[in-house]
Design a protein around this motif. Structure first.
Motif, PDB file in Angstrom:
ATOM      1  N   SER A 182      71.184  43.860  39.855  1.00 35.04           N
ATOM      2  CA  SER A 182      71.698  45.195  39.251  1.00 35.04           C
ATOM      3  C   SER A 182      73.055  45.360  39.202  1.00 35.04           C
ATOM      4  O   SER A 182      73.626  45.557  40.365  1.00 35.04           O
ATOM      5  CB  SER A 182      70.667  46.157  40.003  1.00 35.04           C
ATOM      6  OG  SER A 182      69.579  45.971  39.581  1.00 35.04           O
ATOM      7  N   TRP A 190      72.728  50.617  34.300  1.00 37.83           N
ATOM      8  CA  TRP A 190      72.611  51.568  35.439  1.00 37.83           C
ATOM      9  C   TRP A 190      73.091  52.622  35.704  1.00 37.83           C
ATOM     10  O   TRP A 190      72.699  53.673  36.326  1.00 37.83           O
ATOM     11  CB  TRP A 190      72.769  50.162  36.600  1.00 37.83           C
ATOM     12  CG  TRP A 190      71.760  49.062  36.982  1.00 37.83           C
ATOM     13  CD1 TRP A 190      72.259  48.003  36.462  1.00 37.83           C
ATOM     14  CD2 TRP A 190      70.541  49.457  37.075  1.00 37.83           C
ATOM     15  NE1 TRP A 190      70.763  47.215  36.556  1.00 37.83           N
ATOM     16  CE2 TRP A 190      69.929  48.182  37.159  1.00 37.83           C
ATOM     17  CE3 TRP A 190      69.694  50.441  37.573  1.00 37.83           C
ATOM     18  CZ2 TRP A 190      68.590  47.742  37.452  1.00 37.83           C
ATOM     19  CZ3 TRP A 190      68.582  50.453  37.976  1.00 37.83           C
ATOM     20  CH2 TRP A 190      67.986  49.002  37.937  1.00 37.83           C
ATOM     21  N   PHE A 214      74.888  48.841  44.369  1.00 33.84           N
ATOM     22  CA  PHE A 214      74.932  47.967  43.257  1.00 33.84           C
ATOM     23  C   PHE A 214      75.941  46.704  43.263  1.00 33.84           C
ATOM     24  O   PHE A 214      77.159  47.110  44.100  1.00 33.84           O
ATOM     25  CB  PHE A 214      75.232  48.870  41.980  1.00 33.84           C
ATOM     26  CG  PHE A 214      74.003  49.688  41.649  1.00 33.84           C
ATOM     27  CD1 PHE A 214      72.860  49.023  40.769  1.00 33.84           C
ATOM     28  CD2 PHE A 214      73.898  50.826  41.868  1.00 33.84           C
ATOM     29  CE1 PHE A 214      71.839  49.895  40.425  1.00 33.84           C
ATOM     30  CE2 PHE A 214      72.837  51.628  41.534  1.00 33.84           C
ATOM     31  CZ  PHE A 214      71.851  51.136  40.827  1.00 33.84           C
TER      32      PHE A 214
END
Length: 251
Positions: A182, A190, A214
């Motif tokens: 991610s 995201w 992230f």
């Protein structure tokens, strides 16, 4: 670190934003000559002005457009030493609710684009007896998660990476992959999800990403640049996770 990439010609597909743009920038910082291709005219022009790349506008899901884009890059820069197959995108929903055409579209963009560009690059690389191809897949090409159309195509790309690597290494060409987890960047999904529900995304990070945050596009780009260098000379057929420990696969 000097990765000895100065004056190398690098072609990054989907290179106008997000991970692709970060990859292009990382190669420029190493002194490479960089070309990018993407569909969005405004983003391409912005990259030309900001980074000094050679930009080609093309729909990379279309075979004829891919051939044209590659020819333009070679005509302008003379060759391609490093090909980064980065272009991709996610579509569809559950398998039962997704039309078959959507699966075809996902494979055209995420998989067949990489196969085609690799086949376009190989003849020149074989003449030079050297070259590097790096395919950007996903940790979800190895395990469940995300949309099936995307995951299926990325799984095929990981398999393709190993098959092609074994075929061409005898000609001095290395093929590897990078599987991001991610990754947060302004144009990505995201960021949209954080904007929509920040508490839900905070819980996602706490529960799913051992590193507690992230990843960044630059962190993906750093691995790509290393794989393109001679310092990764004995790495062939690998797809390396760049995910802060997010993947649940042991392999």
């Amino acid at each position: 670190m000097n990765l000895q990439l100065k004056e190398k010609v690098v072609f990054v597909t989907g290179g106008s934003k997000g991970i692709g743009k970060a990859i292009a920038k990382a190669f420029i910082e190493e002194g490479a000559k960089v070309a990018i291709a993407a569909r969005g005219k405004e983003e391409l022009e912005a990259c030309e002005n900001e980074l000094g790349v050679y930009a080609v506008q093309a729909d990379l899901a279309d075979e004829k457009e891919r051939s044209r884009a590659f020819s333009e890059v070679v005509n302008e820069l003379g060759k391609v030493d490093v090909l980064v197959n980065n272009v991709g995108g996610s579509n569809g929903s559950s398998i039962s609710e997704t039309e078959l055409d959507t699966f075809y579209q996902a494979f055209d963009l995420n998989y067949f684009s990489a196969v085609h560009f690799s086949k376009l690059a190989l003849p020149e690389m074989e003449k030079q007896k050297r070259g590097v191809i790096v395919n950007i897949s996903s940790i979800f090409g190895r395990e469940a998660g995300g949309r099936p159309t995307y995951n299926n195509a990325k799984a095929a790309l990981i398999s393709f990476t190993k098959a092609l690597a074994d075929e061409v290494i005898k000609n001095g060409i290395r093929v590897n992959g990078v599987a991001p987890g991610s990754i947060l960047h302004p144009s990505g999904n995201w960021q949209k999800r954080i904007d929509e529900d920040p508490e839900k995304m905070k819980a996602f990070v706490e529960n799913e990403i051992p590193a507690g945050r992230f990843g960044t596009a630059k962190e993906v780009a750093n691995v790509v640049v290393f794989l393109a260098s001679d310092k990764a000379g004995w790495v062939s057929g690998a797809t390396i996770n760049v995910d802060g420990g997010q993947s649940k696969s042991n392999f």
